[in-house]
Write a protein that holds these residues in place. Structure first.
Motif, PDB file in Angstrom:
ATOM      1  N   GLY A 129       0.848  -1.188   0.000  1.00 45.71           N
ATOM      2  CA  GLY A 129       0.000   0.000   0.000  1.00 45.71           C
ATOM      3  C   GLY A 129       0.882   1.236   0.000  1.00 45.71           C
ATOM      4  N   HIS A 130       0.303   2.366  -0.396  1.00 46.20           N
ATOM      5  CA  HIS A 130       1.084   3.596  -0.466  1.00 46.20           C
ATOM      6  C   HIS A 130       1.447   4.092   0.938  1.00 46.20           C
ATOM      7  N   ASN A 131       2.367   5.028   1.029  1.00 48.11           N
ATOM      8  CA  ASN A 131       2.730   5.617   2.320  1.00 48.11           C
ATOM      9  C   ASN A 131       1.506   6.250   2.964  1.00 48.11           C
TER      10      ASN A 131
ATOM     11  N   ALA B 107      -0.962   4.407   4.249  1.00 44.49           N
ATOM     12  CA  ALA B 107      -2.117   3.517   4.076  1.00 44.49           C
ATOM     13  C   ALA B 107      -2.479   2.774   5.357  1.00 44.49           C
TER      14      ALA B 107
ATOM     15  N   HIS C 265       7.873  -1.928   0.232  1.00 40.86           N
ATOM     16  CA  HIS C 265       7.585  -1.411  -1.105  1.00 40.86           C
ATOM     17  C   HIS C 265       8.426  -2.118  -2.167  1.00 40.86           C
TER      18      HIS C 265
ATOM     19  N   LYS D  22      -0.020   0.561   7.022  1.00 39.24           N
ATOM     20  CA  LYS D  22       0.786  -0.653   7.188  1.00 39.24           C
ATOM     21  C   LYS D  22       1.539  -0.662   8.515  1.00 39.24           C
TER      22      LYS D  22
ATOM     23  N   TYR E 205      -2.791  -4.356  -7.016  1.00 38.23           N
ATOM     24  CA  TYR E 205      -2.280  -3.111  -6.447  1.00 38.23           C
ATOM     25  C   TYR E 205      -1.521  -2.287  -7.482  1.00 38.23           C
ATOM     26  N   LYS E 206      -0.703  -2.956  -8.294  1.00 38.83           N
ATOM     27  CA  LYS E 206       0.142  -2.252  -9.251  1.00 38.83           C
ATOM     28  C   LYS E 206      -0.494  -2.108 -10.633  1.00 38.83           C
TER      29      LYS E 206
ATOM     30  N   ASP F 273      -5.309   0.265   2.366  1.00 38.78           N
ATOM     31  CA  ASP F 273      -5.643   1.545   1.744  1.00 38.78           C
ATOM     32  C   ASP F 273      -6.533   2.333   2.697  1.00 38.78           C
ATOM     33  N   GLU F 274      -6.073   3.534   3.072  1.00 36.72           N
ATOM     34  CA  GLU F 274      -6.804   4.404   3.998  1.00 36.72           C
ATOM     35  C   GLU F 274      -7.203   3.680   5.279  1.00 36.72           C
TER      36      GLU F 274
ATOM     37  N   TRP G   8      -3.328  -5.909   1.041  1.00 41.38           N
ATOM     38  CA  TRP G   8      -3.267  -4.549   0.479  1.00 41.38           C
ATOM     39  C   TRP G   8      -4.026  -3.613   1.400  1.00 41.38           C
TER      40      TRP G   8
END
Length: 272
Positions: A64-66, A68, A209, A70, A242-243, A225-226, A223
Motif C-alpha cells: 500500500g502507499h505511504n 495507508a 515497497h 501498514k 495493487y500495481k 488503503d486508507e 493490500w
C-alpha cells in the motif's frame, strides 16, 4: 502453535490540540488512515474494521502507499497499540523490527550495542553472548566494534543493526522495511541472512515497497488503503491488483520456478 487473530479492530487517534489543518495533515501522514470530521475533536482513523487470521507458517506481505496504515497495523499486531474498537489475540513471542536503530545507545560501543539490541528483541544475555562472534564477522566492522556508535556512519549502523536482527530466533517476526543505506555487496549478504531468519521464524508479517524482497520472503499479501484492508490473497494476485500489472512478468523461468510461480502462458492472434 503461534497465531494472530484480529476481529473488527479499529485504531483511532484523537488530536486535542489540532488548531490548523496543516497540523492534522502532518499527523495523518505519520499514521495513515483518514480524518473524521464529525467530532468536535479531530480523530485520525488510522485503522478501520480490520479482521485478520494468521497461523504458523504464514508469510504475509503488507503493501500500500505511504500512509495507508501498514506500520500502524504492525504496531497493533505487536501490542503497541490497543484497538479502540474490536479485539485482537496474539499467541507466541513477538519480535517487532520497525526501526533498525531502536534500542541502540550512541555513547557505547558496537559490541555493547549488540547485547542491548538483542535484549530489546527478546533474547537472553547468554543467547546473545553465543551470537556475538557471528554478528561481528557478518558486519565486517572490525575494530570499529570497540568504538562508540556515534562515530559510525549511517551505513555502518545499519550493518550492526542487521547483524543483530538476523541473528534472533523469533516465533512471530513483524518486520518494517528499513534497509538501503548499505552497499550492494553487503545488502546481498544481508538478504541471504534475512531469508534464513524468515525460515527460522514461525510467522512473518512484512511491510515493504520492494517487490524483490516480497518475492523472496512472502507467499501471501494484504493490500492496505486508507487504514482498511482492500484485498488479501496470494502475493501475485494482490501485487497485480495493487500495481495494475503482473509484477512477475519480467522474471525468467528459473526464478519463477524457485518462487513457486508458473509462467503466464500467452498465444499470438491466429495461433492455436
Amino acid at each position: 502453535m503461534v497465531s494472530i487473530d484480529v476481529w473488527n479492530a479499529s485504531v483511532d487517534f484523537p488530536i486535542f490540540d489540532a488548531k490548523t489543518r496543516s497540523l492534522k495533515k502532518a499527523v495523518l501522514g505519520k499514521v495513515g488512515g483518514k480524518i473524521g470530521t464529525e467530532q468536535k475533536v479531530p480523530i485520525i482513523e488510522a485503522l478501520h474494521d480490520i479482521t485478520l487470521s494468521l497461523k504458523e507458517g504464514d508469510r504475509i506481505g503488507l503493501v500500500g502507499h505511504n500512509g495507508a496504515g501498514k506500520s500502524t497495523l504492525l504496531r497493533l499486531l505487536a501490542g503497541i497499540y490497543e484497538p479502540t474498537r474490536g479485539s485482537s489475540r496474539i499467541v507466541g513471542k513477538i519480535a517487532p523490527v520497525f526501526d533498525l536503530g531502536v534500542g541502540m545507545d550512541p555513547e557505547i560501543s558496537g559490541l555493547e550495542n549488540i547485547m542491548i539490541r538483542g535484549l530489546f528483541l527478546g533474547m537472553t544475555r547468554k543467547q546473545m553472548e553465543k551470537r556475538v562472534d557471528d554478528i561481528a564477522e557478518f558486519t565486517e566492522l572490525g575494530d570499529y566494534l570497540q568504538m562508540p556508535l556515534r562515530t559510525y556512519s549511517t551505513g555502518m549502523r545499519v550493518r550492526l543493526a542487521l547483524g543483530v536482527v538476523t541473528s534472533i530466533d523469533p516465533e512471530i517476526l513483524l518486520l518494517d522495511e528499513g534497509i538501503g543505506a548499505v552497499d550492494a555487496a553487503f545488502l546481498s549478504k544481508a538478504r541471504t541472512r534475512l531469508v534464513d531468519l524468515v525460515k527460522r521464524s514461525g510467522m512473518l508479517v512484512f511491510a515493504s515497497h520492494q517487490d524483490d524482497l516480497l518475492f523472496e520472503l512472502c507467499n501471501s499479501a494484504l493490500w492496505m488503503d486508507e487504514g482498511q484492508v482492500k484485498m488479501q490473497g496470494s502475493l501475485r494476485e494482490v501485487l497485480t491488483a495493487y500495481k495494475g500489472r503482473d509484477p512477475y512478468e519480467h522474471l525468467d523461468k528459473e526464478t519463477l520456478a524457485r518462487l513457486g510461480q508458473a509462467p503466464v502462458l500467452t498465444t499470438k492472434t491466429g495461433e492455436i
